[in-house]
Scaffold this active site. Sequence first.
Site, PDB file in Angstrom:
ATOM      1  N   GLY A  11       0.850  -1.204   0.000  1.00  0.00           N
ATOM      2  CA  GLY A  11       0.000   0.000   0.000  1.00  0.00           C
ATOM      3  C   GLY A  11       0.871   1.233   0.000  1.00  0.00           C
ATOM      4  O   GLY A  11       1.327   1.679   1.045  1.00  0.00           O
ATOM      5  N   VAL A  14       0.923   8.015  -0.068  1.00  0.00           N
ATOM      6  CA  VAL A  14       1.990   8.806   0.572  1.00  0.00           C
ATOM      7  C   VAL A  14       2.386   8.267   1.944  1.00  0.00           C
ATOM      8  O   VAL A  14       3.565   8.126   2.249  1.00  0.00           O
ATOM      9  CB  VAL A  14       1.588  10.300   0.672  1.00  0.00           C
ATOM     10  CG1 VAL A  14       2.715  11.108   1.295  1.00  0.00           C
ATOM     11  CG2 VAL A  14       1.292  10.852  -0.706  1.00  0.00           C
ATOM     12  N   THR A  36      -1.144  -1.047  -8.023  1.00  0.00           N
ATOM     13  CA  THR A  36      -0.730  -0.368  -9.261  1.00  0.00           C
ATOM     14  C   THR A  36       0.786  -0.207  -9.207  1.00  0.00           C
ATOM     15  O   THR A  36       1.321   0.389  -8.274  1.00  0.00           O
ATOM     16  CB  THR A  36      -1.416   1.006  -9.413  1.00  0.00           C
ATOM     17  OG1 THR A  36      -1.202   1.757  -8.215  1.00  0.00           O
ATOM     18  CG2 THR A  36      -2.910   0.858  -9.622  1.00  0.00           C
ATOM     19  N   SER A 132      -0.145   7.692  13.845  1.00  0.00           N
ATOM     20  CA  SER A 132      -0.475   9.113  13.824  1.00  0.00           C
ATOM     21  C   SER A 132       0.755   9.965  13.547  1.00  0.00           C
ATOM     22  O   SER A 132       1.853   9.634  13.964  1.00  0.00           O
ATOM     23  CB  SER A 132      -1.086   9.553  15.159  1.00  0.00           C
ATOM     24  OG  SER A 132      -1.363  10.948  15.102  1.00  0.00           O
ATOM     25  N   GLY A 134       0.587  12.024  10.397  1.00  0.00           N
ATOM     26  CA  GLY A 134       0.463  12.478   9.012  1.00  0.00           C
ATOM     27  C   GLY A 134       1.664  12.037   8.184  1.00  0.00           C
ATOM     28  O   GLY A 134       2.446  11.172   8.587  1.00  0.00           O
ATOM     29  N   LYS A 187      -6.431   4.800  18.744  1.00  0.00           N
ATOM     30  CA  LYS A 187      -6.162   5.752  17.658  1.00  0.00           C
ATOM     31  C   LYS A 187      -7.435   6.527  17.296  1.00  0.00           C
ATOM     32  O   LYS A 187      -7.398   7.726  17.013  1.00  0.00           O
ATOM     33  CB  LYS A 187      -5.619   5.002  16.419  1.00  0.00           C
ATOM     34  CG  LYS A 187      -5.470   5.866  15.152  1.00  0.00           C
ATOM     35  CD  LYS A 187      -4.511   7.036  15.357  1.00  0.00           C
ATOM     36  CE  LYS A 187      -4.044   7.714  14.111  1.00  0.00           C
ATOM     37  NZ  LYS A 187      -5.015   8.254  13.191  1.00  0.00           N
ATOM     38  N   HIS A 190      -7.880   9.128  19.921  1.00  0.00           N
ATOM     39  CA  HIS A 190      -6.853  10.141  19.644  1.00  0.00           C
ATOM     40  C   HIS A 190      -7.389  11.114  18.599  1.00  0.00           C
ATOM     41  O   HIS A 190      -7.291  12.338  18.738  1.00  0.00           O
ATOM     42  CB  HIS A 190      -5.571   9.453  19.148  1.00  0.00           C
ATOM     43  CG  HIS A 190      -4.618  10.322  18.407  1.00  0.00           C
ATOM     44  ND1 HIS A 190      -4.867  10.775  17.120  1.00  0.00           N
ATOM     45  CD2 HIS A 190      -3.409  10.846  18.746  1.00  0.00           C
ATOM     46  CE1 HIS A 190      -3.866  11.539  16.719  1.00  0.00           C
ATOM     47  NE2 HIS A 190      -2.976  11.589  17.678  1.00  0.00           N
ATOM     48  N   GLU A 194      -8.333  15.059  18.802  1.00  0.00           N
ATOM     49  CA  GLU A 194      -7.782  15.962  17.773  1.00  0.00           C
ATOM     50  C   GLU A 194      -8.892  16.857  17.198  1.00  0.00           C
ATOM     51  O   GLU A 194      -8.707  18.061  17.029  1.00  0.00           O
ATOM     52  CB  GLU A 194      -7.162  15.097  16.668  1.00  0.00           C
ATOM     53  CG  GLU A 194      -6.535  15.802  15.513  1.00  0.00           C
ATOM     54  CD  GLU A 194      -6.089  14.776  14.460  1.00  0.00           C
ATOM     55  OE1 GLU A 194      -6.528  14.930  13.295  1.00  0.00           O
ATOM     56  OE2 GLU A 194      -5.358  13.826  14.779  1.00  0.00           O
ATOM     57  N   HIS A 461     -41.089   4.654  35.637  1.00  0.00           N
ATOM     58  CA  HIS A 461     -39.702   4.161  35.581  1.00  0.00           C
ATOM     59  C   HIS A 461     -39.072   4.046  36.969  1.00  0.00           C
ATOM     60  O   HIS A 461     -37.926   3.614  37.088  1.00  0.00           O
ATOM     61  CB  HIS A 461     -38.850   5.076  34.693  1.00  0.00           C
ATOM     62  CG  HIS A 461     -39.222   4.988  33.242  1.00  0.00           C
ATOM     63  ND1 HIS A 461     -39.003   3.858  32.494  1.00  0.00           N
ATOM     64  CD2 HIS A 461     -39.799   5.889  32.414  1.00  0.00           C
ATOM     65  CE1 HIS A 461     -39.437   4.073  31.255  1.00  0.00           C
ATOM     66  NE2 HIS A 461     -39.932   5.292  31.181  1.00  0.00           N
TER      67      HIS A 461
END
Length: 485
Positions: A11, A14, A36, A132, A134, A187, A190, A194, A461
Amino acid sequence: MAPLTRIGLAGLAVMGQNLALNIAEKGFHISVYNRTTLKVDETVERARQEGDLPLYGFHDPESFVKSIQKPRVIIMLVKAGAPVDQTIKTLSIYMEKGDCIIDGGNEWYENTERREKAMAELGLLYLGMGVSGGEDGARHGPSLMPGGSFKAYKHIEDILLKVAAQVPDSGPCVTYIGKGGSGNFVKMVHNGIEYGDMQLIAEAYDVLKSVGKLTNEELCQVFSEWNKGELLSFLIEITADIFGIKDDKGEGYLVDKVLDKTDMKGTGKWTVQQAAELSVAAPTIASSLDGRFLSCLKEERVEASKVFKSSGIRDILADQVVDKEKLIHDVRQALYASKICSYAQGMNLIRAKSAEKGWDLKLGELTRIWKGGCIIRAVFLDRIKKAYDRNPNLPNLLVDPEFAKEIIERQSAWRRVVSTAINSGISTPGMTSSLAYFDTYRRSKLPANLVQAQRDYFGAHTYERDDMDGSFHTEWFKIAKQSKI
């Protein structure tokens, strides 16, 4: 025949390319594969340009899998959902008992648990690993949250310890999170935190710009200054950067030309859904999600602004006289106090899920691995770690003595900012809901007694009493009817 590599990565978008290059740069020979083939060649070329790194590309899955030493370890970085299942299917045909697959995407935790069981039946080990930081984090050191098979973690621990972000005094930003889908769940939360952080920063910007009339130059200075103190963090740092960047396609600053619609990929939504499932209050995170939903109604908001302009709502901001320095000081305090609430909600959600699933997650250790590499990295996390070190059973961050003291010191400024925003017609849902969360949590008595009485009135109730044990029901309707006769 080429020597076998230590690890494989499939995979090569980026994130995948950057993580593969990071692994290779740390001295681990790595095989890479992508459906690809163009991406494979691109990654091999990058490895050559970035220092002849030990990275080897393969155009077909069989030769890719067979190029890795046994027990094979393969990281997948593909889109969550069906593409993950497809990639597993493609690769597992050529894998053998004892080999290991690691999913590094933002996957729903139950999918990871399902796959771990299915892989175990084939004799394969499986990990779901949150990544995490980026693109930049993946290349130079991310925060890594692996959960699932501990045996699988041990196969790759030496690589992860070197590839993860390194923080002086607290070590590599990776730890074995726990069993099952715990890595993905952590994650996900997290990312929810964020969302909350970003919403609170946007509200601070809105108040400073709309009420304080700060220019982008002033905002850049203010956020740069804040980034030297208790708010020191990646998100505050990049916010200062954004305010300083001029538009390359026209006049003025780029931030003013960015359309005010915020997209999302789903982890924030999952966080809020899980909070509801577990009955954990997470209003700051929920308000950030609502903020994104409303931002996407751009055309409706443009029309609504015309309706309410012509219906006598005056421009409250036009005639306000503001003490700029005091406002900057107050917003700083309000942002910090709101942030504590957002993190408290996220940690409570992780604790509740851990209890439900028997994961035995260590909250202090989670905040340690978030101190570097990840999007929410901040000096503030060190304080949270210390709070959980002092008391691992802390019911809520708000009642840690250090944080309680800081909130008490900041609450007047916090209330001033929220009041100013409300009176100026500016929405600050994150700060407002954080303050409401704090005010609700710190009160020993709430109007919930009335709500429970209403539930007993119309639905029998029952209710408990504060002066005696037991469960009670009252015929409210009959008593009320008789008193009206």
